[in-house]
Design a protein around this motif. Structure first.
Motif, PDB file in Angstrom:
ATOM      1  N   PRO A  59       0.838  -1.201   0.000  1.00 44.71           N
ATOM      2  CA  PRO A  59       0.000   0.000   0.000  1.00 44.71           C
ATOM      3  C   PRO A  59       0.872   1.250   0.000  1.00 44.71           C
ATOM      4  N   VAL A  60       0.449   2.259  -0.761  1.00 43.61           N
ATOM      5  CA  VAL A  60       1.244   3.482  -0.892  1.00 43.61           C
ATOM      6  C   VAL A  60       0.338   4.705  -0.955  1.00 43.61           C
ATOM      7  N   TRP A  61       0.916   5.835  -0.576  1.00 45.07           N
ATOM      8  CA  TRP A  61       0.367   7.147  -0.905  1.00 45.07           C
ATOM      9  C   TRP A  61       1.206   7.683  -2.052  1.00 45.07           C
ATOM     10  N   PHE A  62       0.594   8.456  -2.956  1.00 48.89           N
ATOM     11  CA  PHE A  62       1.361   9.005  -4.067  1.00 48.89           C
ATOM     12  C   PHE A  62       0.870  10.398  -4.428  1.00 48.89           C
ATOM     13  N   ALA A  63       1.752  11.161  -5.048  1.00 52.72           N
ATOM     14  CA  ALA A  63       1.424  12.499  -5.538  1.00 52.72           C
ATOM     15  C   ALA A  63       1.531  12.522  -7.058  1.00 52.72           C
ATOM     16  N   THR A  64       0.760  13.416  -7.687  1.00 53.53           N
ATOM     17  CA  THR A  64       0.863  13.632  -9.126  1.00 53.53           C
ATOM     18  C   THR A  64       0.967  15.133  -9.391  1.00 53.53           C
ATOM     19  N   ASP A  85       7.752  10.192  -5.810  1.00 51.87           N
ATOM     20  CA  ASP A  85       6.478  10.709  -5.317  1.00 51.87           C
ATOM     21  C   ASP A  85       5.612   9.627  -4.689  1.00 51.87           C
ATOM     22  N   VAL A  86       6.200   8.479  -4.387  1.00 53.10           N
ATOM     23  CA  VAL A  86       5.479   7.360  -3.801  1.00 53.10           C
ATOM     24  C   VAL A  86       6.000   7.112  -2.380  1.00 53.10           C
ATOM     25  N   VAL A  87       5.071   7.020  -1.426  1.00 51.94           N
ATOM     26  CA  VAL A  87       5.441   6.782  -0.025  1.00 51.94           C
ATOM     27  C   VAL A  87       4.812   5.475   0.430  1.00 51.94           C
ATOM     28  N   THR A 253      10.989  19.290   0.836  1.00 54.26           N
ATOM     29  CA  THR A 253      11.725  18.327   0.030  1.00 54.26           C
ATOM     30  C   THR A 253      10.906  17.041  -0.059  1.00 54.26           C
ATOM     31  N   VAL A 254      11.245  16.183  -0.994  1.00 51.08           N
ATOM     32  CA  VAL A 254      10.560  14.892  -1.106  1.00 51.08           C
ATOM     33  C   VAL A 254      10.687  14.112   0.202  1.00 51.08           C
ATOM     34  N   ALA A 255      11.856  14.170   0.824  1.00 55.58           N
ATOM     35  CA  ALA A 255      12.086  13.450   2.080  1.00 55.58           C
ATOM     36  C   ALA A 255      11.236  14.021   3.209  1.00 55.58           C
TER      37      ALA A 255
END
Length: 305
Positions: A59-64, A85-87, A253-255
């Motif tokens: 399972p992931v959260w993601f951004a677009t 962009d995937v966590v 930042t992405v992190a």
């Protein structure tokens, strides 16, 4: 609804089977062409964030970047997004609840802890307490060690909800309020001067909050839903050596974004963090979009696939 080809993951991208996607204020702005990104390249599928599964079932959260750059977003059965962009999420996270929290809760967490430097034992004021950012901020401030949280909202239902979420006091707003009146209400609700204000609204409420901040206190602004300007004076700032800080998720930042999202998801999985939301099948997106845009929805709408 319409059909579009299943996206093919390119170099550095990840294919994701979408489970849920929220309809957010940024989605509404992007689709209407009124965001600072301008008119989007058409046609496109909206949705700047979502939750789902990688091919291995993680399972992931993601951004677009849908609506900000050419390409489709999360309001579809499948997406292909950059790996950065995937966590990854825990297996026990409630995906629709994470979708409802998403970047709004990330903003609340980061604005409180990074920009606002919230310290244990401080007294926090949350303006706009009825929104997703505000609801998240009440809970996250308490979880981060705030001594006391005061919530401000025009809606009586939102104020009741704020008390359920852990606010010690609530303050109403009226359409004709001026700065002295709101400041007096805030002062009466506070246990001494405020240390930190989380402000998604600006306008009169922000100006009033500045009058109740302790010397050296901070106001973090991350929106202007009440007004694009605020009527505060130089003397108020200088006499208290107050700090007004601007916040945007775009500066993370992405992190940092992943770190805040993970904190949010862990609290949600443990039942410590939740916001009002409504789950709607993707097939009903037209009605859902209209209700979210008009303010007729009962909280954030989350589309499920």
């Amino acid at each position: 609804m319409t059909s579009r080809p299943v996206p093919i993951a390119g170099v550095g991208q990840v294919p994701i089977a979408v489970a849920a996607a929220p309809i957010t204020p940024l989605d509404l702005l992007c689709a209407s062409g009124t965001s600072y990104f301008g008119t989007p390249a058409l046609p496109y599928v909206p949705g700047v964030q979502g939750v789902g599964y990688r091919p291995d079932g993680t399972p992931v959260w993601f951004a677009t970047s849908a609506g900000m750059r050419p390409g489709d977003g999360s309001m579809a059965a499948a997406v292909a997004v950059p790996e950065v962009d995937v966590v990854p999420l825990r297996d026990d996270v409630p995906l629709p609840a994470i979708a409802a929290l998403g970047l709004s809760a990330v903003a609340a967490h980061s604005a409180l802890t990074r920009t606002g430097a919230l310290a244990e034992g401080e007294q926090v004021l949350v303006l706009g307490a009825g929104g997703v950012v505000g609801q998240s901020a009440i809970q996250l401030a308490r979880l981060a060690g705030a001594r006391r949280v005061i919530a401000v909202s025009r809606s009586a239902a939102a104020r009741d909800r704020a008390l359920e979420l852990g606010a010690e006091a609530v303050v109403p707003l009226g359409a004709d309020d001026d700065v002295p009146a709101v400041a007096a209400r805030l002062r009466a609700a506070a246990d001494g001067p405020l240390d930190l204000v989380l402000d998604p609204v600006f306008g009169v409420p922000a100006a009033a909050a500045l009058r109740v901040l302790r010397p050296g206190g901070r106001l973090v602004n991350l929106g202007s839903s009440a007004a694009p300007t605020a009527p505060f004076d130089s003397a108020s700032l200088r006499s208290g050596s107050l700090r007004i800080l601007g916040y945007t998720n775009n500066a993370l930042t992405v992190a940092e974004r992943a770190e805040s999202l993970t904190v949010v998801a862990d609290h949600a999985a443990a039942g410590r963090l939740a916001v009002t939301h409504e789950v709607v099948p993707l097939e009903q997106v037209t009605d859902a979009w209209t209700r979210q845009a008009s303010g007729a929805a009962s909280g954030r709408i989350v589309l499920i696939v």
